[in-house]
Design a protein around this motif. Structure first.
Motif, PDB file in Angstrom:
ATOM      1  N   VAL A 154       0.100  -2.596  -8.833  1.00 41.98           N
ATOM      2  CA  VAL A 154      -0.405  -3.059  -7.874  1.00 41.98           C
ATOM      3  C   VAL A 154       0.045  -2.287  -7.231  1.00 41.98           C
ATOM      4  CG1 VAL A 154      -0.604  -4.615  -6.278  1.00 41.98           C
ATOM      5  CG2 VAL A 154       0.169  -5.404  -8.558  1.00 41.98           C
ATOM      6  N   VAL A 155      -1.130  -1.766  -6.663  1.00 44.94           N
ATOM      7  CA  VAL A 155      -0.283  -0.913  -4.979  1.00 44.94           C
ATOM      8  C   VAL A 155      -0.846  -2.211  -3.380  1.00 44.94           C
ATOM      9  CG1 VAL A 155      -1.850   0.900  -3.085  1.00 44.94           C
ATOM     10  CG2 VAL A 155      -1.317   1.249  -5.823  1.00 44.94           C
ATOM     11  N   CYS A 156       0.326  -2.061  -2.723  1.00 43.52           N
ATOM     12  CA  CYS A 156      -0.053  -2.961  -1.451  1.00 43.52           C
ATOM     13  C   CYS A 156      -0.181  -2.045  -0.040  1.00 43.52           C
ATOM     14  CB  CYS A 156       1.373  -3.910  -1.266  1.00 43.52           C
ATOM     15  SG  CYS A 156       2.376  -4.791  -2.798  1.00 43.52           S
ATOM     16  N   PRO A 157      -1.373  -1.970   0.412  1.00 42.96           N
ATOM     17  CA  PRO A 157      -1.212  -1.269   1.421  1.00 42.96           C
ATOM     18  C   PRO A 157      -0.533  -2.572   2.807  1.00 42.96           C
ATOM     19  CG  PRO A 157      -3.554  -1.610   0.824  1.00 42.96           C
ATOM     20  CD  PRO A 157      -2.929  -2.248  -0.892  1.00 42.96           C
ATOM     21  N   VAL A 158      -0.308  -1.805   4.042  1.00 41.66           N
ATOM     22  CA  VAL A 158      -0.555  -2.624   4.932  1.00 41.66           C
ATOM     23  C   VAL A 158      -1.151  -3.156   5.325  1.00 41.66           C
ATOM     24  CG1 VAL A 158       2.049  -1.952   5.259  1.00 41.66           C
ATOM     25  CG2 VAL A 158       0.420  -0.938   6.644  1.00 41.66           C
ATOM     26  N   SER A 159      -2.428  -3.035   4.664  1.00 41.32           N
ATOM     27  CA  SER A 159      -3.591  -3.010   6.156  1.00 41.32           C
ATOM     28  C   SER A 159      -4.623  -3.353   5.453  1.00 41.32           C
ATOM     29  CB  SER A 159      -3.791  -2.602   7.334  1.00 41.32           C
ATOM     30  OG  SER A 159      -4.468  -1.658   7.093  1.00 41.32           O
ATOM     31  N   LYS A 160      -6.086  -4.592   5.743  1.00 46.62           N
ATOM     32  CA  LYS A 160      -7.544  -3.882   4.767  1.00 46.62           C
ATOM     33  C   LYS A 160      -7.997  -2.617   5.223  1.00 46.62           C
ATOM     34  CE  LYS A 160      -8.252  -9.199   5.724  1.00 46.62           C
ATOM     35  NZ  LYS A 160      -9.281 -10.605   5.850  1.00 46.62           N
ATOM     36  N   GLN A 161      -7.459  -2.349   6.636  1.00 44.48           N
ATOM     37  CA  GLN A 161      -8.451  -1.468   6.591  1.00 44.48           C
ATOM     38  C   GLN A 161      -7.962  -0.165   6.017  1.00 44.48           C
ATOM     39  OE1 GLN A 161      -7.088   2.222   8.280  1.00 44.48           O
ATOM     40  NE2 GLN A 161      -9.067   3.480   8.338  1.00 44.48           N
ATOM     41  N   LEU A 162      -6.628   0.329   5.353  1.00 50.47           N
ATOM     42  CA  LEU A 162      -5.852   1.097   4.379  1.00 50.47           C
ATOM     43  C   LEU A 162      -6.634   0.758   3.169  1.00 50.47           C
ATOM     44  CD1 LEU A 162      -4.109   3.198   4.567  1.00 50.47           C
ATOM     45  CD2 LEU A 162      -2.166   2.169   4.481  1.00 50.47           C
ATOM     46  N   ALA A 163      -6.146  -0.584   3.002  1.00 49.14           N
ATOM     47  CA  ALA A 163      -7.173  -0.892   1.897  1.00 49.14           C
ATOM     48  C   ALA A 163      -8.302  -0.541   1.751  1.00 49.14           C
ATOM     49  CB  ALA A 163      -6.716  -2.216   1.000  1.00 49.14           C
ATOM     50  N   ASN A 164      -9.512  -0.163   2.557  1.00 54.50           N
ATOM     51  CA  ASN A 164     -10.420   0.608   2.048  1.00 54.50           C
ATOM     52  C   ASN A 164     -10.487   1.456   2.227  1.00 54.50           C
ATOM     53  OD1 ASN A 164     -11.177  -2.451   2.267  1.00 54.50           O
ATOM     54  ND2 ASN A 164     -11.966  -2.396   4.640  1.00 54.50           N
ATOM     55  N   SER A 165      -9.718   2.502   3.037  1.00 55.13           N
ATOM     56  CA  SER A 165      -9.567   3.864   2.932  1.00 55.13           C
ATOM     57  C   SER A 165      -8.700   4.524   1.434  1.00 55.13           C
ATOM     58  CB  SER A 165      -8.323   4.124   3.779  1.00 55.13           C
ATOM     59  OG  SER A 165      -9.091   4.405   4.999  1.00 55.13           O
ATOM     60  N   LEU A 166      -8.084   3.769   0.805  1.00 49.86           N
ATOM     61  CA  LEU A 166      -7.263   3.587  -0.661  1.00 49.86           C
ATOM     62  C   LEU A 166      -8.933   4.190  -1.752  1.00 49.86           C
ATOM     63  CD1 LEU A 166      -3.975   2.237  -0.377  1.00 49.86           C
ATOM     64  CD2 LEU A 166      -4.397   4.472   0.101  1.00 49.86           C
ATOM     65  N   GLN A 167      -9.797   2.417  -0.957  1.00 52.63           N
ATOM     66  CA  GLN A 167     -10.154   2.134  -2.399  1.00 52.63           C
ATOM     67  C   GLN A 167     -11.550   3.608  -2.414  1.00 52.63           C
ATOM     68  OE1 GLN A 167     -11.483  -0.793  -1.116  1.00 52.63           O
ATOM     69  NE2 GLN A 167     -11.388  -2.558  -3.305  1.00 52.63           N
ATOM     70  N   GLU A 168     -11.478   3.857  -1.403  1.00 54.13           N
ATOM     71  CA  GLU A 168     -12.895   5.652  -1.190  1.00 54.13           C
ATOM     72  C   GLU A 168     -12.058   6.512  -1.499  1.00 54.13           C
ATOM     73  OE1 GLU A 168     -13.976   5.357   3.183  1.00 54.13           O
ATOM     74  OE2 GLU A 168     -14.621   3.890   3.058  1.00 54.13           O
ATOM     75  N   PHE A 169     -11.311   6.394  -1.299  1.00 56.83           N
ATOM     76  CA  PHE A 169      -9.979   8.157  -1.528  1.00 56.83           C
ATOM     77  C   PHE A 169     -10.140   7.502  -2.861  1.00 56.83           C
ATOM     78  CE2 PHE A 169      -5.951   9.933  -2.394  1.00 56.83           C
ATOM     79  CZ  PHE A 169      -6.308  10.910  -2.192  1.00 56.83           C
ATOM     80  N   GLY A 170     -10.595   6.481  -4.367  1.00 58.69           N
ATOM     81  CA  GLY A 170     -10.587   6.629  -5.653  1.00 58.69           C
ATOM     82  C   GLY A 170      -9.348   5.493  -6.224  1.00 58.69           C
ATOM     83  N   VAL A 171      -8.608   4.946  -5.403  1.00 57.97           N
ATOM     84  CA  VAL A 171      -7.755   4.147  -6.202  1.00 57.97           C
ATOM     85  C   VAL A 171      -7.898   2.899  -6.935  1.00 57.97           C
ATOM     86  CG1 VAL A 171      -5.426   2.698  -5.864  1.00 57.97           C
ATOM     87  CG2 VAL A 171      -5.927   5.235  -4.519  1.00 57.97           C
ATOM     88  N   ASP A 172      -8.529   2.422  -8.157  1.00 57.75           N
ATOM     89  CA  ASP A 172      -8.968   1.722  -8.829  1.00 57.75           C
ATOM     90  C   ASP A 172      -7.803   1.078  -9.190  1.00 57.75           C
ATOM     91  OD1 ASP A 172      -7.786   3.117 -11.243  1.00 57.75           O
ATOM     92  OD2 ASP A 172      -9.409   4.192 -11.397  1.00 57.75           O
ATOM     93  N   SER A 173      -6.241   0.269  -9.045  1.00 54.88           N
ATOM     94  CA  SER A 173      -5.419  -0.083  -8.822  1.00 54.88           C
ATOM     95  C   SER A 173      -5.763  -1.305  -8.801  1.00 54.88           C
ATOM     96  CB  SER A 173      -3.761   0.273  -8.985  1.00 54.88           C
ATOM     97  OG  SER A 173      -3.762   1.603  -9.812  1.00 54.88           O
ATOM     98  N   LYS A 174      -5.187  -2.203  -8.713  1.00 61.35           N
ATOM     99  CA  LYS A 174      -5.142  -3.686  -8.286  1.00 61.35           C
ATOM    100  C   LYS A 174      -5.063  -3.438  -6.759  1.00 61.35           C
ATOM    101  CE  LYS A 174      -3.672  -8.595  -8.336  1.00 61.35           C
ATOM    102  NZ  LYS A 174      -3.220  -9.697  -8.827  1.00 61.35           N
ATOM    103  N   LEU A 175      -5.275  -4.021  -5.951  1.00 62.32           N
ATOM    104  CA  LEU A 175      -4.917  -3.836  -4.367  1.00 62.32           C
ATOM    105  C   LEU A 175      -4.322  -5.380  -3.817  1.00 62.32           C
ATOM    106  CD1 LEU A 175      -7.372  -1.256  -3.124  1.00 62.32           C
ATOM    107  CD2 LEU A 175      -5.215  -0.808  -3.579  1.00 62.32           C
ATOM    108  N   GLU A 176      -3.149  -5.353  -2.903  1.00 61.99           N
ATOM    109  CA  GLU A 176      -2.985  -6.790  -2.683  1.00 61.99           C
ATOM    110  C   GLU A 176      -2.341  -5.639  -1.328  1.00 61.99           C
ATOM    111  OE1 GLU A 176       0.090 -10.636  -3.699  1.00 61.99           O
ATOM    112  OE2 GLU A 176      -0.598  -8.974  -5.687  1.00 61.99           O
ATOM    113  N   ILE A 177      -2.970  -6.942  -0.309  1.00 60.72           N
ATOM    114  CA  ILE A 177      -2.086  -6.146   0.815  1.00 60.72           C
ATOM    115  C   ILE A 177      -0.823  -7.122   1.777  1.00 60.72           C
ATOM    116  CG2 ILE A 177      -2.297  -6.418   4.018  1.00 60.72           C
ATOM    117  CD1 ILE A 177      -5.560  -6.153   2.366  1.00 60.72           C
ATOM    118  N   VAL A 178       0.253  -5.949   1.962  1.00 61.65           N
ATOM    119  CA  VAL A 178       1.538  -6.587   2.847  1.00 61.65           C
ATOM    120  C   VAL A 178       2.091  -6.426   3.423  1.00 61.65           C
ATOM    121  CG1 VAL A 178       3.882  -7.375   1.289  1.00 61.65           C
ATOM    122  CG2 VAL A 178       1.776  -7.882  -0.150  1.00 61.65           C
ATOM    123  N   GLY A 179       2.150  -7.004   4.834  1.00 59.15           N
ATOM    124  CA  GLY A 179       2.063  -5.951   5.971  1.00 59.15           C
ATOM    125  C   GLY A 179       3.574  -5.852   6.414  1.00 59.15           C
ATOM    126  N   ASN A 180       4.005  -5.589   7.391  1.00 60.32           N
ATOM    127  CA  ASN A 180       4.780  -5.012   7.545  1.00 60.32           C
ATOM    128  C   ASN A 180       5.693  -5.814   8.002  1.00 60.32           C
ATOM    129  OD1 ASN A 180       5.066  -1.929   7.763  1.00 60.32           O
ATOM    130  ND2 ASN A 180       3.610  -1.901   9.058  1.00 60.32           N
TER     131      ASN A 180
END
Length: 389
Positions: A154-180
């Motif tokens: 699982v990859v945990c970006p700290v924001s939805k916006q970063l999650a979107n950037s990771l998807q555009e970057f080519g990350v296809d692992s499961k994304l689950e947002i956990v904040g600071n």
């Protein structure tokens, strides 16, 4: 220490972490680890270039192994330093069933080699995955970071916006947002301690013009000041104070309306916040700035630029958002916040923020994540991989 049903240590590998060369690097990563350690045993491994080869071991507040190394090769030296630190942990009896990588590159390289059999999750903070910043780092590093993230459970970006950037970057692992996370023992509700009639604003950062837009803050504040002389800005941080003073002079801001602050401890930041009406952040780019979360937990509204993940947690009850680079809008927001300040429920702001960003809230999110990824780490499962006592 353990109120959870996980008593086996998780191996945390941190690409960003306080170190002799940069004592403030990744202090938000350290806060995540302090929060997790309140529920689950933490062991952290990091490696940084330095003028000598050395392994530093610190057992408080949790076991930290930091490897300092003289760089011979850009990636290989870092990899070898991490491996050396991991062998040290093995030598004193540690084995692990799960790892948590904090910032994928460069330390995630370990999972392409000596840790390739160990399942891991990632917390990602780096804003360089946004299209506007990808030119700042090499194609090779981007390729490796993508591989590291796509191997993670699982990859945990700290924001939805970063999650979107990771998807555009080519990350296809499961994304689950956990904040600071915020240390709410320090940043908790405090009544406003106004010393005079001025409406007081605060800005604390690295003072980097390229990201924090310090010139824009000063320009917007000056425009607001021309319409209302009863405004005051305290500004500072761990950046170039000489440069900051030159900018203040260039913007011709009267000394009675501005205060320059040097680098502050967290306790000192909280003290400054308690004396101000609102926090001001006018960045070009952000993810989920911890300083805004701290301001909310202490019970202060914010004025911030509408960038990164900021709009995800700042609404009309928490402050005012403005377009990045629009200094006129910033000036208007300052004046509007002063006019509407009595409408903000400071205590409610604090209560809501602490419920989301406290140690206990974030630690529980990670506990649930770990158990979903690796159920066998729960207490009661027969397992030889116990930490030495």
């Amino acid at each position: 220490m353990n109120a959870s049903n996980i008593d086996r240590p998780i191996l945390h590998i941190a690409s960003w972490y306080p170190n002799p060369q940069d004592p403030r690097l990744g202090n938000f990563v350290e806060e995540h680890l302090r929060a997790i350690d309140s529920l689950i045993p933490v062991v952290v491994l990091s490696a940084f270039e330095y003028d000598r080869n050395e392994i530093l071991v610190n057992e408080k507040p949790f076991l930290q192994v930091q490897v300092l190394y003289k760089k011979k090769w850009p990636v290989q030296s870092h990899y070898k330093a991490l491996e050396r630190g991991y062998r040290h942990l093995q030598k004193i009896g540690f084995q692990f069933k799960l790892a948590h990588l904090h910032v994928s590159w460069p330390s995630g390289i370990a999972f392409q080699g000596f840790l390739k059999q160990l399942p891991y999750v990632i917390t990602e903070h780096y804003s360089g995955y946004q299209k506007s910043r990808r030119h700042e780092w090499s194609r090779l590093a981007q390729h490796m970071a993508r591989r590291i993230m796509n191997k993670a459970q699982v990859v945990c970006p700290v924001s939805k916006q970063l999650a979107n950037s990771l998807q555009e970057f080519g990350v296809d692992s499961k994304l689950e947002i956990v904040g600071n996370v915020v240390n709410t023992h320090i940043f908790n509700f405090q009544e406003l301690k106004a010393s005079d009639a001025k409406f007081r604003l605060l800005h604390i950062s690295s003072l980097q013009q390229e990201t924090k837009n310090i010139k824009g803050i000063l320009s917007g504040f000056k425009k607001a000041l021309e319409k209302d002389p009863e405004l005051h800005l305290s500004i500072g941080g761990d950046g170039d104070i000489i440069w900051l003073n030159k900018q203040i002079e260039a913007h011709k801001i009267p000394s009675g309306n501005i205060q320059v602050l040097s680098a502050l401890s967290r306790e000192e930041v909280a003290q400054q916040m308690s004396r101000t009406n609102a926090f001001l952040l006018f960045s070009f780019i952000e993810n989920q700035p911890v300083v805004l979360l701290e301001s909310l937990c202490l019970g202060r509204p914010v004025i911030a630029s509408k960038v990164g993940g900021i709009p995800e947690f700042i609404g009309t009850e928490q402050g005012i958002l403005v377009e990045s680079k629009n200094e006129e809008a910033l000036a208007e927001a300052i004046l509007q916040l002063k006019e509407d300040f009595r409408n903000f429920d400071l205590q409610s702001i604090s209560i809501a923020a602490q419920a989301l960003y406290s140690y206990s809230a974030i630690a529980e999110e990670f506990r649930q994540l770990y158990l979903s990824v690796r159920p066998s780490i729960a207490s009661g499962h027969p397992d030889p991989n116990l930490a030495p006592q």
